[in-house]
Design a protein around this motif. Structure first.
Motif, PDB file in Angstrom:
ATOM      1  N   GLU A   1       0.830  -1.206   0.000  1.00 14.16           N
ATOM      2  CA  GLU A   1       0.000   0.000   0.000  1.00 14.16           C
ATOM      3  C   GLU A   1       0.866   1.259   0.000  1.00 14.16           C
ATOM      4  O   GLU A   1       0.570   2.223  -0.703  1.00 14.16           O
ATOM      5  N   ASN A   2       1.960   1.241   0.749  1.00 15.61           N
ATOM      6  CA  ASN A   2       2.871   2.378   0.773  1.00 15.61           C
ATOM      7  C   ASN A   2       3.455   2.627  -0.610  1.00 15.61           C
ATOM      8  O   ASN A   2       3.529   3.767  -1.067  1.00 15.61           O
TER       9      ASN A   2
ATOM     10  N   ASN B   1       0.933   4.205  -2.874  1.00 16.59           N
ATOM     11  CA  ASN B   1       0.699   5.615  -2.563  1.00 16.59           C
ATOM     12  C   ASN B   1       1.743   6.541  -3.191  1.00 16.59           C
ATOM     13  O   ASN B   1       1.572   7.750  -3.193  1.00 16.59           O
TER      14      ASN B   1
END
Length: 166
Positions: A21-22, A25
């Motif tokens: 997810e990082n 992003n």
């Protein structure tokens, strides 16, 4: 790019999900991030140039995440879309914990992820095991999972948004 027809996020650890997810992003919304790109990102993080301070600031980065990611690549391929592997819902055991907390509270004050963490810390999983709602081995990872959800979504996120319906 072909999307996976099954919910593969259920097969990803909370730490790897957070790492993916990082990475997601960091890109523009119309860019595709594959498992191969996540692997490159992770190997860069594991490199000698990555300082100890950055280790503490980001994730519990270790070789086991790389092993887990390699297993996913072997099974689903390097071109599998990484966003398919991000957990956006609670595990089935965590869902049962969230439901137990929701059912024990008034409807005007819905529980947050912090409320769930407090309930876990106060021994709710042991009570649910005793009641037969959870199996004995299902309560082991609940604290780690709620911590990962809080790290990604904040402690004031409504717990009901993470319920898994299958």
């Amino acid at each position: 790019m072909i999307r996976n027809p099954i919910d593969v996020s259920t097969r990803v650890s909370p730490n790897l999900s957070a790492l993916i997810e990082n990475r997601l992003n960091m890109v523009e919304p119309d860019e595709y991030v594959t498992l191969a790109l996540v692997r490159d990102y992770l190997t860069d993080m594991l490199s000698a140039a990555f300082t100890e301070t950055e280790h503490i600031h980001h994730f519990d980065i270790n070789d086991s995440l790389l092993d887990e990611l390699d297993a996913l690549i072997e099974e689903f391929g390097e071109t599998a879309l990484a966003n398919d592997f991000v957990q956006n819902s609670a595990s089935e055991p965590m869902t049962r914990v969230i439901e137990a907390v929701i059912n024990s509270r008034d409807q005007d004050n819905p529980p947050t992820l912090e409320t769930i963490r407090e309930a876990i810390a106060m021994g709710l999983p042991a009570r649910l095991v005793g009641d037969g709602v959870l199996d004995e081995d299902e309560d082991d990872a609940l604290l780690e999972e709620i911590e990962a959800l809080i790290d990604r979504h904040g402690d004031d996120a409504l717990a009901e948004e993470f319920l898994r319906y299958e």
